[in-house]
Motif scaffolding. Structure first.
Motif, short mmCIF file in Angstrom:
data_model
loop_
_atom_site.label_atom_id
_atom_site.label_comp_id
_atom_site.label_asym_id
_atom_site.label_seq_id
_atom_site.Cartn_x
_atom_site.Cartn_y
_atom_site.Cartn_z
N LEU A 1 0.88 -1.17 0.00
CA LEU A 1 0.00 0.00 0.00
C LEU A 1 0.92 1.22 0.00
O LEU A 1 1.69 1.39 0.95
N LEU A 2 0.90 1.99 -1.05
CA LEU A 2 1.89 3.05 -1.29
C LEU A 2 3.30 2.44 -1.26
O LEU A 2 4.23 3.03 -0.74
N GLY A 3 3.40 1.23 -1.80
CA GLY A 3 4.71 0.59 -1.96
C GLY A 3 5.23 -0.11 -0.73
O GLY A 3 6.32 -0.69 -0.77
N PRO B 1 -0.65 -7.53 -5.84
CA PRO B 1 -0.51 -6.18 -6.42
C PRO B 1 -0.58 -5.02 -5.43
O PRO B 1 -1.20 -5.12 -4.37
N ASN C 1 -1.58 12.55 -2.05
CA ASN C 1 -0.56 13.06 -2.98
C ASN C 1 0.77 12.35 -2.74
O ASN C 1 1.50 12.65 -1.81
N THR C 2 1.09 11.39 -3.62
CA THR C 2 2.29 10.58 -3.44
C THR C 2 3.41 11.00 -4.39
O THR C 2 4.26 10.19 -4.74
N THR C 3 3.41 12.24 -4.82
CA THR C 3 4.43 12.74 -5.74
C THR C 3 4.49 11.86 -6.99
O THR C 3 5.55 11.40 -7.41
N LYS C 4 3.32 11.58 -7.56
CA LYS C 4 3.19 10.83 -8.83
C LYS C 4 3.69 9.39 -8.76
O LYS C 4 4.04 8.80 -9.78
N TRP C 5 3.77 8.83 -7.58
CA TRP C 5 4.11 7.41 -7.49
C TRP C 5 2.81 6.63 -7.38
O TRP C 5 1.89 7.09 -6.73
N PRO C 6 2.66 5.45 -7.92
CA PRO C 6 3.61 4.68 -8.74
C PRO C 6 3.76 5.24 -10.16
O PRO C 6 2.91 6.01 -10.61
N PRO C 7 4.83 4.81 -10.86
CA PRO C 7 5.13 5.38 -12.17
C PRO C 7 4.01 5.19 -13.18
O PRO C 7 3.85 6.01 -14.07
N ASN C 8 3.26 4.10 -13.11
CA ASN C 8 2.14 3.93 -14.03
C ASN C 8 1.03 3.15 -13.35
O ASN C 8 1.16 2.73 -12.20
N GLN D 1 -0.05 0.24 -13.48
CA GLN D 1 0.13 -1.15 -13.03
C GLN D 1 0.65 -1.24 -11.59
O GLN D 1 0.68 -2.33 -11.01
N GLY D 2 1.07 -0.14 -11.01
CA GLY D 2 1.48 -0.11 -9.61
C GLY D 2 2.89 -0.61 -9.39
O GLY D 2 3.57 -1.07 -10.29
#
Lengths: 144, 459
Positions: free
Chosen positions: A67-69, A76, A134-141, A143-144
């Motif tokens: 969850l948020l990486g 996933p 607001n996660t600074t645009k993470w994840p990159p796409n 697909q997570g």
């Protein structure tokens, strides 16, 4: 080690350095706390979302998902699952509800948790809230 | 062994090794679930196996740290432990509470365990590594307080050396930072922010003080190098640990909703975090090269040197690999993280506990200085098997991670998580094989305690 550095100097670097950076860390923490309201989507934390977070915890979802990486890397990322599922809480609920109790032969499968409709809604709302932090645009796409 | 009360360390070390075996068994289960998705499903789902794997690790390392403290603090303080009886009582409480918690994970669905232990009164469960029921967490605090009282009084009334003061600082820090596990706000960002105060400030903060102190103690004992020299090194190492590691917490604050300036603080300071680990390696080799005596316990010296090298590789190099924000943007929450976690925990904390066990256990078992040559050879075999297999395990996870990052996050057409997992399954198989070799190494390690042979005499 070189004789230039005495044990007393080493000790003073330890005490002084640690204290300085500890204070800096506390200062940054204070500043972060002040900045968080702009980013952490706290306005969306309703009683239902809080309930969803509790369910998230009490079923140990983090034991497979990130969850948020952060969490486990077996299943996933869910910080953006709401957007990945087409901005739909219904798809999230349908997915959780549809897990087969005995799993899928040879495949990884999420357990069937037998949630009530209220619980499903709370979890989905919690994941929606998480996706709008607001996660600074993470994840990159997507697909997570 | 100079003080009778040091012997309370022995059950702590035995329990640590026992739980270590359990940890690895569940690691093998998880590894198998990565390639054979429904293995043991739904009896032991992955999340349960993982909880057992990580929680056993934490608990056995804590047993190891406490055993180390009970062993070395009386000797450093030059007096008997304040209360050996209290230490034994806490041993049983901690062991029973730990066993009940693990049984709870395995026998009751997690949500049922939450209900059973009244999680709703003070919800702390269900966060990574802090999955223990609140009541267990309270138990941990009680055990920690009694433990700190016990060793603290021993130090206060006895000789204060840099080694026992640094060890005490680390142990007090460990207990204090754990208190943040009771803070669990509804706000997910704040929850995550302070969760790291337990997790990061443990393993990249106060635990390193414990590691440094134990390493310094074993090096003093096995090399006979002047204490003044060792203590100076220790101060410099732990200074660098805290100077880099405290702000280094920022490398966890890149993508969890925290302000963007953490990318700078986190990247710069955590890029410096390898320094104290590198110094530990230099320190260990330097002391051994300057040794004034040939200690008959060669195995303990090997573990001490291995700790330096593997901690630097696992925590330092593999940490640096993905700590800069622009890199971490792609690697965050992938098998890269798992690779780093395995080698750093093994290199830093598993190996330091095995170092002190290797040094202290022969003495606790009434040997003059060391085990027989034969037993040491077996122990060194286990050292190499476990160390080499963890290196391979880490390399395989790193390969899996690089592929995962590319396919899922970098490629022109990023693929879904589960599709990517299928594509990298070869590396999960290789990882499982490396894990099996590690387990064989661990079995040989246990066997080394039962190898007889003529005792090596003190040099």
């Amino acid at each position: 080690m070189s004789e230039v550095l005495t044990k007393t100097m080493a000790r003073n670097i330890y005490y002084g350095g640690s204290l300085f950076f500890l204070l800096l860390f506390l200062g940054l923490t204070l500043h972060t706390e002040m900045k968080l309201p702009e980013r952490d989507n706290r306005g969306a934390i309703t009683e239902q979302v809080a309930h969803g977070k509790r369910l998230w915890e009490e079923n140990n979802c983090i034991g497979c998902h990130t969850l948020l990486g952060e969490g486990a890397y077996f299943a996933p990322e869910l910080g953006n699952v709401y957007t990945r599922f087409g901005n739909s809480t219904d798809v999230i609920k349908g997915f959780i509800k549809g897990r087969p109790a005995d799993g899928i032969p040879n495949r990884r499968s999420m357990p069937q948790f037998n949630f009530t409709d209220d619980e499903l809604e709370a979890i989905a709302q919690f994941l929606k809230y998480a996706s709008e932090i607001n996660t600074t645009k993470w994840p990159p796409n997507i697909q997570g | 062994m100079q003080y009778k009360s040091q012997s309370v360390a022995k059950p702590y070390f035995i329990a640590a090794i026992g739980l270590f075996i359990g940890q690895i068994l569940f690691g093998l289960v998880m590894g198998l679930q990565y390639v054979w998705g429904d293995f043991l499903f739904p009896a032991i789902p992955f999340n349960v196996a993982r909880m057992v794997h990580t929680n056993l690790l934490i608990v056995w390392l804590l047993f190891g740290f406490m055993g180390a403290a009970y062993y070395l603090i009386p000797e450093e303080a030059e007096r008997e432990l304040e209360s050996p009886a209290l230490a034994m009582l806490m041993f049983w409480i901690f062991l029973v509470a730990g066993a009940l918690t693990v049984l709870g994970y395995l026998l009751v669905p997690y949500a049922g365990l939450a209900k059973l232990t009244f999680n709703s009164l003070l919800p702390t469960m269900g966060r990574e590594f802090l999955e223990q029921p609140t009541i267990t967490k309270i138990g941990i605090v009680i055990v920690a307080l009694s433990f700190l009282y016990n060793v603290g009084m021993t130090v206060l009334k006895g000789r204060k050396t840099v080694v026992n003061l640094v060890l005490m600082t680390g142990l007090v820090g460990l207990a204090v930072m754990f208190l943040f596990s009771f803070y669990n706000p509804d706000n997910l960002v704040k929850d995550k922010f302070y969760w790291w105060w337990v997790v990061h400030l443990w393993v990249e903060g106060v635990w390193e003080l414990i590691l440094g102190a134990i390493l310094a103690y074993v090096l003093i004992k096995t090399t006979g190098v002047d204490r003044e020299v060792v203590e100076k090194w220790l101060y410099v190492i732990i200074a660098m640990t805290l100077i880099t590691g405290i702000i280094g917490t920022g490398h966890h604050y890149f993508w969890i909703g925290t302000p963007e300036y953490w990318q700078w603080f986190g990247s710069v300071f955590s890029a410096l975090e390898p320094i104290p680990f590198f110094m530990m390696t230099v320190f260990a080799f330097n002391m051994v090269n300057k040794r004034r005596r040939e200690h008959p316990n060669k195995a303990a010296v090997l573990w001490a040197l291995g700790t330096g090298v593997m901690a630097f590789l696992g925590a330092g190099v593999w940490g640096f690999l993905h700590t800069l924000a622009p890199v971490n943007y792609y690697t965050h929450g992938t098998q890269i993280t798992a690779a780093h976690a395995h080698m750093s925990f093994y290199g830093a904390y598993v190996m330091i506990v095995l170092t002190i066990i290797s040094y202290a256990m022969p003495l606790l078992r009434g040997r003059a200085a060391a085990n027989s040559n034969k037993a040491q050879v077996v122990e060194m075999w286990s050292f190499w098997l476990m160390t080499i297999s963890i290196v391979f395990l880490t390399l395989f996870l790193t390969a899996a991670g690089i592929l995962q990052v590319y396919l899922q996050r970098v490629a022109d057409v990023p693929l879904p998580f589960m599709v990517v997992q299928d594509k990298i399954v070869l590396f999960y198989w290789l990882r499982e094989i490396a894990g099996l070799v590690f387990f064989i190494g661990l079995m040989i390690y246990v066997w080394s305690f039962f190898v007889k042979g003529e005792e090596t005499k003190t040099a």
